[in-house]
Scaffold this motif. Structure first.
Motif, PDB file in Angstrom:
ATOM      1  N   GLN A 285       0.839  -1.205   0.000  1.00  0.00           N
ATOM      2  CA  GLN A 285       0.000   0.000   0.000  1.00  0.00           C
ATOM      3  C   GLN A 285       0.879   1.263   0.000  1.00  0.00           C
ATOM      4  O   GLN A 285       0.618   2.226  -0.720  1.00  0.00           O
ATOM      5  N   ALA A 286       1.910   1.218   0.836  1.00  0.00           N
ATOM      6  CA  ALA A 286       2.794   2.387   0.954  1.00  0.00           C
ATOM      7  C   ALA A 286       3.514   2.642  -0.363  1.00  0.00           C
ATOM      8  O   ALA A 286       3.648   3.785  -0.809  1.00  0.00           O
ATOM      9  N   THR A 287       3.962   1.555  -1.018  1.00  0.00           N
ATOM     10  CA  THR A 287       4.680   1.700  -2.289  1.00  0.00           C
ATOM     11  C   THR A 287       3.757   2.326  -3.335  1.00  0.00           C
ATOM     12  O   THR A 287       4.174   3.215  -4.097  1.00  0.00           O
ATOM     13  N   ALA A 288       2.485   1.899  -3.333  1.00  0.00           N
ATOM     14  CA  ALA A 288       1.525   2.457  -4.304  1.00  0.00           C
ATOM     15  C   ALA A 288       1.338   3.961  -4.048  1.00  0.00           C
ATOM     16  O   ALA A 288       1.289   4.767  -4.980  1.00  0.00           O
ATOM     17  N   LYS A 289       1.279   4.339  -2.774  1.00  0.00           N
ATOM     18  CA  LYS A 289       1.081   5.755  -2.441  1.00  0.00           C
ATOM     19  C   LYS A 289       2.293   6.589  -2.885  1.00  0.00           C
ATOM     20  O   LYS A 289       2.139   7.673  -3.442  1.00  0.00           O
ATOM     21  N   LEU A 290       3.498   6.066  -2.664  1.00  0.00           N
ATOM     22  CA  LEU A 290       4.709   6.791  -3.074  1.00  0.00           C
ATOM     23  C   LEU A 290       4.796   6.871  -4.598  1.00  0.00           C
ATOM     24  O   LEU A 290       5.258   7.868  -5.149  1.00  0.00           O
TER      25      LEU A 290
ATOM     26  N   LEU B  60      11.914   3.138   5.172  1.00  0.00           N
ATOM     27  CA  LEU B  60      11.138   3.786   6.250  1.00  0.00           C
ATOM     28  C   LEU B  60      10.551   2.745   7.204  1.00  0.00           C
ATOM     29  O   LEU B  60      10.510   2.959   8.418  1.00  0.00           O
ATOM     30  N   LEU B  61      10.111   1.616   6.657  1.00  0.00           N
ATOM     31  CA  LEU B  61       9.566   0.579   7.537  1.00  0.00           C
ATOM     32  C   LEU B  61      10.682  -0.011   8.420  1.00  0.00           C
ATOM     33  O   LEU B  61      10.494  -0.214   9.630  1.00  0.00           O
ATOM     34  N   ALA B  62      11.846  -0.229   7.818  1.00  0.00           N
ATOM     35  CA  ALA B  62      12.969  -0.758   8.604  1.00  0.00           C
ATOM     36  C   ALA B  62      13.306   0.206   9.742  1.00  0.00           C
ATOM     37  O   ALA B  62      13.613  -0.212  10.864  1.00  0.00           O
ATOM     38  N   HIS B  63      13.215   1.519   9.450  1.00  0.00           N
ATOM     39  CA  HIS B  63      13.504   2.526  10.482  1.00  0.00           C
ATOM     40  C   HIS B  63      12.504   2.435  11.635  1.00  0.00           C
ATOM     41  O   HIS B  63      12.872   2.411  12.811  1.00  0.00           O
TER      42      HIS B  63
ATOM     43  N   GLY C 157      -0.706   0.622  15.907  1.00  0.00           N
ATOM     44  CA  GLY C 157       0.082   1.794  16.315  1.00  0.00           C
ATOM     45  C   GLY C 157       1.279   2.006  15.399  1.00  0.00           C
ATOM     46  O   GLY C 157       1.538   3.121  14.933  1.00  0.00           O
ATOM     47  N   LEU C 158       1.982   0.923  15.109  1.00  0.00           N
ATOM     48  CA  LEU C 158       3.163   1.026  14.241  1.00  0.00           C
ATOM     49  C   LEU C 158       2.757   1.385  12.816  1.00  0.00           C
ATOM     50  O   LEU C 158       3.428   2.154  12.131  1.00  0.00           O
ATOM     51  N   THR C 159       1.624   0.839  12.368  1.00  0.00           N
ATOM     52  CA  THR C 159       1.158   1.140  11.000  1.00  0.00           C
ATOM     53  C   THR C 159       0.857   2.624  10.866  1.00  0.00           C
ATOM     54  O   THR C 159       1.177   3.247   9.847  1.00  0.00           O
ATOM     55  N   ARG C 160       0.255   3.209  11.930  1.00  0.00           N
ATOM     56  CA  ARG C 160      -0.052   4.652  11.869  1.00  0.00           C
ATOM     57  C   ARG C 160       1.226   5.475  11.760  1.00  0.00           C
ATOM     58  O   ARG C 160       1.317   6.418  10.983  1.00  0.00           O
ATOM     59  N   LEU C 161       2.224   5.101  12.576  1.00  0.00           N
ATOM     60  CA  LEU C 161       3.518   5.813  12.511  1.00  0.00           C
ATOM     61  C   LEU C 161       4.122   5.722  11.120  1.00  0.00           C
ATOM     62  O   LEU C 161       4.612   6.705  10.554  1.00  0.00           O
ATOM     63  N   PHE C 162       4.056   4.515  10.558  1.00  0.00           N
ATOM     64  CA  PHE C 162       4.613   4.277   9.222  1.00  0.00           C
ATOM     65  C   PHE C 162       3.848   5.102   8.180  1.00  0.00           C
ATOM     66  O   PHE C 162       4.456   5.772   7.332  1.00  0.00           O
ATOM     67  N   ASP C 163       2.508   5.100   8.268  1.00  0.00           N
ATOM     68  CA  ASP C 163       1.701   5.860   7.305  1.00  0.00           C
ATOM     69  C   ASP C 163       2.062   7.338   7.336  1.00  0.00           C
ATOM     70  O   ASP C 163       2.096   8.017   6.306  1.00  0.00           O
ATOM     71  N   ASP C 164       2.337   7.838   8.562  1.00  0.00           N
ATOM     72  CA  ASP C 164       2.685   9.255   8.690  1.00  0.00           C
ATOM     73  C   ASP C 164       3.994   9.546   7.936  1.00  0.00           C
ATOM     74  O   ASP C 164       4.108  10.544   7.223  1.00  0.00           O
ATOM     75  N   LEU C 165       4.976   8.646   8.079  1.00  0.00           N
ATOM     76  CA  LEU C 165       6.241   8.845   7.358  1.00  0.00           C
ATOM     77  C   LEU C 165       6.023   8.770   5.850  1.00  0.00           C
ATOM     78  O   LEU C 165       6.607   9.531   5.078  1.00  0.00           O
ATOM     79  N   ILE C 166       5.171   7.844   5.425  1.00  0.00           N
ATOM     80  CA  ILE C 166       4.894   7.703   3.983  1.00  0.00           C
ATOM     81  C   ILE C 166       4.221   8.976   3.448  1.00  0.00           C
ATOM     82  O   ILE C 166       4.538   9.453   2.359  1.00  0.00           O
TER      83      ILE C 166
END
Ligand SMILES: C[S@@+](CC[C@H](N)C(=O)[O-])C[C@H]1O[C@@H](n2cnc3c(N)ncnc32)[C@H](O)[C@@H]1O
Length: 282
Positions: A9-14, A29-32, A52-61
């Protein structure tokens, strides 16, 4: 959702955001977020991703989609196999600068000066690679950049083998500073009329004084090459990174300053990237 699904999903958004290597950036970003090396992501791909982690990741994306550089989101960048702290006050160390490192490590030197040290990536890599009896000074006009370089020097435990001074190119050096057998620099070399064409990740987020001399792109070379010979030992070398179209102009400046043995080195893409000149031994 599993981590694999979250990553897709994140790759599609980027991709929609026009990021040039979306899969690589999403993985970094996910590894971070997870505090692991990217190579380990394949081991957890089928695991359920906690909300919780997914939300943090989405924010970075989201931020990356707005072209904030990955290194500004993670605070680190790899250079010549080491991790360097980076902030918006320093240029992101670039892979092409590793050409300069390879050339410098092929030369004999114990005292090295790095002009416009930024994160310190060039100077600190040289000192970390060649430990025995070496000493180096880094200068920068930006005190905020020097603070980052000092932090990186501490992380690499270089102790009193390194010093930093703020000021304009070689004028930053203490009076009666001993000569160097190697001077290196990756100065700002983008011409003012090319700044508008930079990718947003660079033009909007990297420090302007790290990118351009606000002139024809050769201003820093003029200042550095004019002053460098007085601070080099006989037989000492000057190595500078250049933009791909600047080899002739920078070679001419070196010749005019009395440097000899001038040679141009290319990067992995075959573009002119580094120029070498030597101070004659008398
Ligand atoms: C292209 S960046 C290189 C940073 C680092 N050496 C690297 O290779 O990643 C150029 C650096 O030169 C510094 N700089 C710009 N003008 C300067 C000046 N007049 N005197 C000293 N440093 C300067 C900038 O602050 C920036 O850190």
């Amino acid at each position: 959702m599993t981590w694999d699904q979250v990553l897709r999903q994140a790759t599609a958004k980027l991709t929609l955001g026009g990021i040039s290597d979306p899969a690589r950036d999403a993985r970094r970003l996910l590894a971070h977020i997870l505090g692991v090396e990217t190579a380990r992501l394949s081991l957890i791909g089928a695991d359920t991703a906690p909300a919780g982690l997914t939300r943090l990741f989405d924010d970075l994306i989201d931020q990356r989609s707005r072209r904030v550089p990955v290194s500004h989101l993670t605070g680190v960048r790899q250079f010549y196999g080491r991790r360097f702290a980076v902030t918006p006050d320093v240029l992101d160390p670039r892979p092409e600068t590793e050409v300069l490192i390879a050339q410098a490590l092929a030369l004999p030197w114990t005292r090295v000066l790095d002009l416009g040290t930024g994160s310190g990536c060039i100077l600190l890599t040289l000192l970390a690679e060649r430990r025995a009896g070496t000493f180096g000074i880094g200068t920068d006009l930006s005190r905020a950049a020097l603070a980052v370089a000092m932090r990186n020097a501490g992380d690499l435990r270089l102790g009193d083998r390194v010093q930093f001074h703020d000021g304009d190119w070689l004028e930053a050096l203490p009076v009666s500073c001993a000569a160097f057998d190697l001077i290196v620099s990756n100065p700002p070399y983008i011409a003012l009329d090319e700044v508008a064409d930079l990718a947003p990740d660079v033009g909007l987020y990297e420090p302007r004084m790290a990118l351009t001399d606000e002139g024809d792109g050769l201003g820093a070379y003029r200042a550095i090459i004019r002053a460098a010979p007085a601070h080099l030992t006989g037989g000492g070398a000057l190595l500078v990174e250049i933009g791909p179209t600047q080899a002739q102009a920078v070679s001419d400046l070196m010749t005019a300053a009395g440097l000899t043995g001038i040679a141009v080195h290319r990067d992995l893409d075959g573009r002119d990237r580094v120029i070498f000149g030597r101070k004659p031994r008398n």
